[in-house]
Design an enzyme around this catalytic site. Structure first.
Site, PDB file in Angstrom:
ATOM      1  N   GLU A   1      -4.657   7.739  -3.015  1.00  0.00           N
ATOM      2  CA  GLU A   1      -4.444   6.191  -2.540  1.00  0.00           C
ATOM      3  C   GLU A   1      -5.533   5.426  -3.662  1.00  0.00           C
ATOM      4  O   GLU A   1      -5.832   4.274  -3.391  1.00  0.00           O
ATOM      5  CB  GLU A   1      -6.667   7.119  -1.746  1.00  0.00           C
ATOM      6  CG  GLU A   1      -6.094   7.219   0.092  1.00  0.00           C
ATOM      7  CD  GLU A   1      -4.481   6.238   0.360  1.00  0.00           C
ATOM      8  OE1 GLU A   1      -5.352   4.641   0.252  1.00  0.00           O
ATOM      9  OE2 GLU A   1      -4.756   6.487   1.414  1.00  0.00           O
TER      10      GLU A   1
ATOM     11  N   HIS B   1       0.575  -1.325   0.008  1.00  0.00           N
ATOM     12  CA  HIS B   1       0.376  -0.116   0.009  1.00  0.00           C
ATOM     13  C   HIS B   1       0.927   1.013  -0.172  1.00  0.00           C
ATOM     14  O   HIS B   1       0.316   2.172  -1.258  1.00  0.00           O
ATOM     15  CB  HIS B   1      -0.797  -0.028   1.083  1.00  0.00           C
ATOM     16  CG  HIS B   1      -2.010   1.411   1.314  1.00  0.00           C
ATOM     17  ND1 HIS B   1      -3.345   1.039   0.869  1.00  0.00           N
ATOM     18  CD2 HIS B   1      -1.430   2.535   2.265  1.00  0.00           C
ATOM     19  CE1 HIS B   1      -3.656   2.562   1.548  1.00  0.00           C
ATOM     20  NE2 HIS B   1      -2.688   3.198   1.905  1.00  0.00           N
ATOM     21  N   GLU B   2       1.884   1.297   1.001  1.00  0.00           N
ATOM     22  CA  GLU B   2       2.787   2.475   0.982  1.00  0.00           C
ATOM     23  C   GLU B   2       3.719   2.842  -0.190  1.00  0.00           C
ATOM     24  O   GLU B   2       3.699   3.795  -0.662  1.00  0.00           O
ATOM     25  CB  GLU B   2       3.141   2.252   1.858  1.00  0.00           C
ATOM     26  CG  GLU B   2       2.566   2.240   3.261  1.00  0.00           C
ATOM     27  CD  GLU B   2       2.080   4.087   3.637  1.00  0.00           C
ATOM     28  OE1 GLU B   2       2.044   4.557   3.107  1.00  0.00           O
ATOM     29  OE2 GLU B   2       1.028   3.936   4.820  1.00  0.00           O
TER      30      GLU B   2
ATOM     31  N   HIS C   1       1.873   4.620  -2.649  1.00  0.00           N
ATOM     32  CA  HIS C   1       1.903   6.123  -2.228  1.00  0.00           C
ATOM     33  C   HIS C   1       3.579   6.716  -3.154  1.00  0.00           C
ATOM     34  O   HIS C   1       3.998   7.326  -4.106  1.00  0.00           O
ATOM     35  CB  HIS C   1       2.228   6.802  -1.206  1.00  0.00           C
ATOM     36  CG  HIS C   1       0.824   6.427  -0.340  1.00  0.00           C
ATOM     37  ND1 HIS C   1      -0.141   7.271  -1.017  1.00  0.00           N
ATOM     38  CD2 HIS C   1      -0.322   5.686   0.482  1.00  0.00           C
ATOM     39  CE1 HIS C   1      -1.463   7.033  -0.282  1.00  0.00           C
ATOM     40  NE2 HIS C   1      -1.685   6.679   0.270  1.00  0.00           N
TER      41      HIS C   1
END
Length: 489
Positions: free
Chosen positions: A284, A254-255, A258
């Site tokens: 996101e 997830h990170e 980003h």
């Protein structure tokens, strides 16, 4: 130098100082000694005072009036500078400084209260944060909706009412899908013990597999995973649990979504308003599509299953199909960051409604825990067992990020639109993912979304990339198709 040149030189210096402030925040959440918190609060307040003075400097208005950009990029730079300047001059300098000081200190108070399961220890400082943020929202709104003014910081050109309408459209299909899934037998959960150092070695491998450039980044541990920085220095954190390696692995993916966005932006935009993600919703969209549509896909989880067997030996899951079901298991739980795709957005809707009420003054901070617990019981059907699983689980409110939470679900909506286009554009996607190769997907996202940074408005970049007007239908169709297959609906 022309007025435009002077303005851009000034902006680059301001952006560089902003990056320094961001690095202080990264340090605070990763390696800063706990006892340094009071001094760090003063440091953050000092740098915010400098930044606010620059952002509201009268020369910016003069340069904006005189600047004559020659191309689309220049016009976009002025658009973003003017938007930031118009907001900055509405907020008194002493208020901006007070917010920076208070939220820096509040972060440490929240972390300790969370560890101690003590909401009462956090309430006084949260009351300060809410009061200051309301003042900021009132200054920005100038008679308009306070919450809308806050959302503008994270998702420009979007209002709370527009978000509420999207959520109202999503909720019935999500609730119906959840009810249908929960009537079916639940796949096996992951059990056992998983060495945390081994998790971190594998998480580094996952980060690289998803295109994270470690020459310009690093992976550390924090209480709450996050991504920090832009351009040539983009850092991520994750967290480990001896009994739940998925928390580590999928937080990392997830990170990385980003971080890949920030690393993928055209370097010509470095340290300018276009040199960062255009909104948190678009941000996101990248983290959620990396984590879910790619990372939790049948193809990629087959590769991850083999990696986990190599790292941990036999860990009790029979084969890749069973592992795919375990990764995507829909189950009761309290923690937003650990929620399955079916229920995740319901966690966001809860926070969205509560923070809107806080900012409107309809809910007081000392009523928050009870309001959270009541709403959670109504939405999920079981009671919160402890504050760290309830209103103390997220860092966002302690650091003043009111208006941020809905962008997680907007990101899911945008990711649904992007994934529909991605699958059409990369027909061999599943075969690539089965080999642990995400490059086809990540290259498409870099070309169509990431490289543009802040060049286009949030909905415009999604529209350009996906070819459709952004809306929740592609996401809901994807969820229904995926989980109907998983659960035999």
């Amino acid at each position: 130098m022309t007025a435009f040149d002077k303005l851009m030189a000034f902006q680059r210096e301001t952006s560089a100082l902003g990056q320094i402030a961001g690095r202080l925040g990264w340090d605070q959440e990763t390696v800063m000694p706990r006892g340094a918190a009071p001094q760090r609060a003063e440091e953050m307040a000092a740098i915010e005072a400098v930044l606010h003075a620059r952002r509201s400097d009268p020369r910016v208005a003069e340069w904006l009036d005189q600047a004559a950009p020659q191309d689309e990029v220049g016009k976009a730079q002025l658009r973003e500078i003017r938007r930031a300047y118009d907001r900055a001059v509405k907020v008194p300098a002493d208020l901006a400084t007070a917010i920076a000081r208070t939220t820096s200190a509040a972060q440490g108070t929240w972390a300790q209260a969370r560890a101690d399961e003590d909401v009462s220890a956090f309430v006084p400082v949260l009351e300060e944060v809410v009061s200051l943020k309301r003042q900021e929202g009132e200054a920005l709104a100038q008679g308009g909706d306070v919450y809308d003014a806050m959302v503008e910081d994270y998702e420009p050109y979007t209002t709370g009412a527009q978000i509420a309408a999207i959520f109202d459209e999503m909720r019935p299909r999500l609730v119906a899908l959840r009810a249908a899934v929960l009537e079916r037998p639940e796949p096996a959960a992951l059990t056992g013990s998983f060495d945390e150092l081994t998790q971190m070695r594998l998480t580094q491998k996952l980060a690289v597999a998803f295109g994270y450039d470690l020459n310009n980044g690093r992976v550390d541990k924090a209480v709450h995973p996050f991504s920090s920085g832009s351009g040539l220095d983009v850092r991520i954190t994750t967290r480990t649990s001896e009994t739940d390696p998925f928390n580590c692995f999928f937080s990392t993916i997830h990170e990385v979504g980003h971080a890949a966005y920030e690393q993928g932006i055209d370097r010509d935009y470095l340290l300018t308003p276009l040199g960062r993600g255009v909104s948190m919703g678009v941000h996101e969209s990248q983290s959620r599509i990396y984590e879910n549509q790619l990372g939790r896909s049948r193809a990629f989880t087959g590769w991850l299953f083999d990696q986990m067997k190599d790292a941990f030996g036999d860990f009790g899951i029979a084969d890749a199909d069973a592992f795919y079901a375990t990764v995507n298991r829909v189950h009761n739980g309290y923690i937003r960051t650990e929620a399955d795709e079916v229920q995740y957005n319901l966690h966001i809707m809860l926070r969205f409604d509560l923070e809107r009420a806080l900012m409107a003054g309809d809910l007081q901070v000392n009523e928050l825990e009870a309001a959270w617990n009541d709403r959670f019981k109504a939405d999920f059907g079981y009671a919160v067992d402890k504050p760290s699983n309830g209103c103390l689980q997220d860092v966002h409110w302690s650091v003043g990020l009111f208006g941020y939470f809905p962008t997680y679900s907007l990101g899911n909506v945008y990711a649904g639109c992007l994934y529909q286009a991605l699958r059409a554009a990369v027909p061999g996607l599943d075969a690539q993912l089965a080999d642990g190769d995400t490059s086809g997907a990540t290259a498409w996202l870099r070309e169509h979304v990431q490289q543009h940074g802040g060049l286009y408005a949030p909905r415009e970049i999604i529209r350009r990339a996906s070819g459709i007007e952004p809306g929740p239908e592609p996401l809901l169709d994807y969820l229904e198709q995926k989980f109907s297959g998983l659960y035999g609906l």
